[in-house]
Scaffold this active site. Structure first.
Site, short mmCIF file in Angstrom:
data_model
loop_
_atom_site.label_atom_id
_atom_site.label_comp_id
_atom_site.label_asym_id
_atom_site.label_seq_id
_atom_site.Cartn_x
_atom_site.Cartn_y
_atom_site.Cartn_z
N LYS A 1 0.85 -1.20 0.00
CA LYS A 1 0.00 0.00 0.00
C LYS A 1 0.88 1.25 0.00
CE LYS A 1 -3.63 -0.40 2.71
NZ LYS A 1 -4.28 -0.39 4.04
N GLU B 1 -2.50 -12.32 -4.64
CA GLU B 1 -2.74 -10.91 -4.31
C GLU B 1 -3.40 -10.19 -5.47
OE1 GLU B 1 0.76 -8.81 -2.80
OE2 GLU B 1 1.92 -10.61 -3.20
N TYR C 1 -10.37 -5.77 4.77
CA TYR C 1 -9.96 -7.07 5.31
C TYR C 1 -11.19 -7.83 5.81
CZ TYR C 1 -5.11 -5.41 5.32
OH TYR C 1 -3.88 -4.94 4.94
P1 ADP Z 1 -1.29 -6.57 3.19
O1 ADP Z 1 0.16 -6.91 3.27
O2 ADP Z 1 -2.02 -6.82 4.49
O3 ADP Z 1 -1.97 -7.26 2.05
P2 ADP Z 1 -1.31 -4.15 1.66
O4 ADP Z 1 -0.37 -3.02 1.88
O5 ADP Z 1 -1.08 -5.03 0.45
O6 ADP Z 1 -1.36 -5.01 2.96
O7 ADP Z 1 -2.76 -3.54 1.57
C1 ADP Z 1 -3.83 -4.36 1.18
C2 ADP Z 1 -5.14 -3.93 1.77
O8 ADP Z 1 -5.48 -2.61 1.33
C3 ADP Z 1 -6.28 -4.81 1.25
O9 ADP Z 1 -6.46 -5.97 2.03
C4 ADP Z 1 -7.48 -3.87 1.32
O10 ADP Z 1 -8.11 -3.98 2.57
C5 ADP Z 1 -6.87 -2.48 1.16
N1 ADP Z 1 -7.07 -1.86 -0.16
C6 ADP Z 1 -7.46 -0.57 -0.34
N2 ADP Z 1 -7.54 -0.27 -1.65
C7 ADP Z 1 -7.19 -1.38 -2.33
C8 ADP Z 1 -7.11 -1.70 -3.72
N3 ADP Z 1 -7.38 -0.77 -4.67
N4 ADP Z 1 -6.73 -2.94 -4.08
C9 ADP Z 1 -6.44 -3.86 -3.13
N5 ADP Z 1 -6.51 -3.63 -1.82
C10 ADP Z 1 -6.88 -2.41 -1.38
N1 RBF Z 2 6.82 -9.90 -6.56
C1 RBF Z 2 7.97 -10.42 -7.05
O1 RBF Z 2 8.87 -10.76 -6.30
N2 RBF Z 2 8.15 -10.57 -8.40
C2 RBF Z 2 7.22 -10.19 -9.30
O2 RBF Z 2 7.43 -10.36 -10.50
C3 RBF Z 2 6.01 -9.61 -8.81
N3 RBF Z 2 5.07 -9.15 -9.66
C4 RBF Z 2 3.95 -8.55 -9.18
C5 RBF Z 2 3.02 -8.04 -10.07
C6 RBF Z 2 1.88 -7.40 -9.61
C7 RBF Z 2 0.91 -6.83 -10.59
C8 RBF Z 2 1.65 -7.28 -8.21
C9 RBF Z 2 0.42 -6.61 -7.71
C10 RBF Z 2 2.56 -7.80 -7.33
C11 RBF Z 2 3.72 -8.44 -7.78
N4 RBF Z 2 4.67 -8.95 -6.91
C12 RBF Z 2 5.84 -9.49 -7.40
C13 RBF Z 2 4.38 -9.08 -5.48
C14 RBF Z 2 4.96 -8.00 -4.61
O3 RBF Z 2 6.23 -8.40 -4.26
C15 RBF Z 2 4.03 -7.92 -3.39
O4 RBF Z 2 2.85 -7.29 -3.77
C16 RBF Z 2 4.68 -7.21 -2.24
O5 RBF Z 2 5.79 -7.94 -1.81
C17 RBF Z 2 3.71 -7.09 -1.09
O6 RBF Z 2 3.35 -8.36 -0.61
MG MG Z 3 -1.21 -7.32 0.04
#
Ligand code: ADP
Ligand code: RBF
Ligand code: MG
Length: 363
Positions: A228, A297, A309
């Site tokens: 995020k 994810e 969540y």
């Molecule tokens: P985590 O490591 O817990 O997944 P992130 O930094 O990836 O934390 O944030 C993910 C959370 O952000 C989601 O679980 C959701 O509640 C919230 N969120 C808000 N906007 C979005 C979005 N556009 N896409 C995905 N998750 C979002």
């Molecule tokens: N993580 C990787 O280590 N390699 C990747 O090629 C990779 N591609 C991603 C592509 C997308 C569109 C997204 C949303 C995530 C990707 N990630 C990848 C995961 C990323 O490392 C992860 O979202 C963060 O570590 C938070 O859990």
């Molecule tokens: Mg996440």
């Protein structure tokens, strides 16, 4: 579907300006290398180009990757230009010498389209130079374990529906099984195999090899790596909820549509259908030692007011872009994620995938 149709369906936004003059049809250029190489290159070109389709061929952007052998570089370019292909980029290690050898045979004036040489290796080719409709790969550039590496890079630079032609002057350097192993998790299919040439193709619209997937799952907390904060929040779906659907899918990046289920949820969140990009895998950029900890994810392309969540999410997975990769640093990963988002957006706006936003699965 035949090659003529493929060439005609290049997205207009990717087209390059048409050259005013055409290369003389049927003009012959002296081939200085042995006939086998020229024959193999001809076979490869025959798999995608149709000589009568001159107008469209002039708009095809071609990438030529080969070993530092200037004679052969001239061959590939000559044979392409005989077919009126103008927009050719060659990647070679010794680019200065290669450019000089090209100048002898083809001169390019001002802004005219013509053969160009990229000074550097394939991995450092700037994205704006692509994507390519056709990639031509000299199998002799490939040493030992790098077949897969080269194909990963080439597949990232090839347009959907485009082809990668791997040719060799002697005989097909790799067995079909070796290609299958090299591309098992790439967005590529083996289309033609002849003695000297293999044609691989990126599926139209990046369509999944085994069809569309429908998934429903609960959103759980992720690994707290702060996606995020990086501007790309990812809603992590509980892997057990989607175990069956992801069973046959390689780790990598997918796209499709997503909808949050709002009934009984806290807080009540926006339940519209939005575009999404999804990563399945173990995040090798951050996690060492091939962690078995698979995450699913979803980045939804929408600015929500609140976190969600604990809520259920429905996703339709339509296309596959690339395998999950280990990036040098977070910036490189973020850059690529932005590219993934851009490609996904335009794909989901297209005719093939836009209708799935109204799929009955979303209710
Ligand atoms: P985590 O490591 O817990 O997944 P992130 O930094 O990836 O934390 O944030 C993910 C959370 O952000 C989601 O679980 C959701 O509640 C919230 N969120 C808000 N906007 C979005 C979005 N556009 N896409 C995905 N998750 C979002
Ligand atoms: N993580 C990787 O280590 N390699 C990747 O090629 C990779 N591609 C991603 C592509 C997308 C569109 C997204 C949303 C995530 C990707 N990630 C990848 C995961 C990323 O490392 C992860 O979202 C963060 O570590 C938070 O859990
Ligand atoms: Mg996440």
């Amino acid at each position: 579907m035949n090659s003529l149709w493929r060439i005609k369906t290049i997205s207009p936004s990717c087209w390059v300006p048409r050259c005013k003059h055409t290369f003389p049809r049927g003009a012959r250029y002296r081939l200085r290398s042995n006939g086998d190489a020229a024959q193999s290159i001809q076979t490869a070109l025959h798999m995608v180009f149709n000589n009568d389709d001159v107008e469209d061929v002039q708009n095809v952007r071609v990438l030529n990757v080969q070993r530092t052998d200037h004679t052969q570089l001239v061959d590939v370019v000559s044979l392409l230009r005989e077919r009126n292909v103008l927009d050719i980029l060659s990647v070679q290690a010794d680019a200065t010498a290669a450019q000089a050898s090209l100048k002898e045979s083809h001169s390019v004036l001002g802004n005219d389209l013509g053969p160009r040489v990229w000074n550097g290796d394939l991995g450092s080719l700037p994205a704006y130079m692509g994507p390519f409709q056709v990639v031509i790969l000299d199998a002799d550039t490939i040493n030992g374990g790098t077949l897969r590496e080269l194909l990963v890079q080439c597949s990232l630079m090839t347009k959907p529906g485009g082809s990668i032609l791997v040719w060799s002057s002697s005989e097909t350097k790799y067995a079909a099984g070796e290609y299958e192993d090299a591309i098992y998790d790439l967005c590529l299919e083996i289309c033609d195999i002849s003695l000297h040439v293999v044609r691989l193709q990126v599926p139209e619209n990046f369509a999944l090899k085994n069809g569309i997937k429908y998934m429903t799952g609960e959103i759980v907390t992720g690994f707290g790596r702060g996606s995020k904060k990086l501007g790309v929040p990812t809603a992590n779906i509980r892997p057990e909820d989607v175990e069956v659907q992801i069973a046959g899918l390689p780790s990598g990046v997918y796209f499709g549509w997503a909808k949050l289920l709002t009934s009984g949820a806290q807080p009540e969140a926006d339940g519209s259908v939005y575009k999404m990009v999804m990563n399945i895998g173990n995040r090798p950029t951050f996690v060492k030692d091939n962690s078995p900890d698979i995450s699913v994810e979803v980045h939804v392309m929408h600015q929500y007011k609140d976190d969600f969540y604990g809520q259920m999410i429905k996703v339709i997975v339509l296309g596959y872009l690339r395998p999950e990769m280990k990036f040098e640093n977070i910036n490189a990963l973020l850059n690529r994620i932005q590219t993934d988002i851009g490609i996904s957006k335009s794909q989901l706006d297209g005719e093939a995938w836009s209708k799935f936003a109204d799929d009955p699965f979303f209710g």
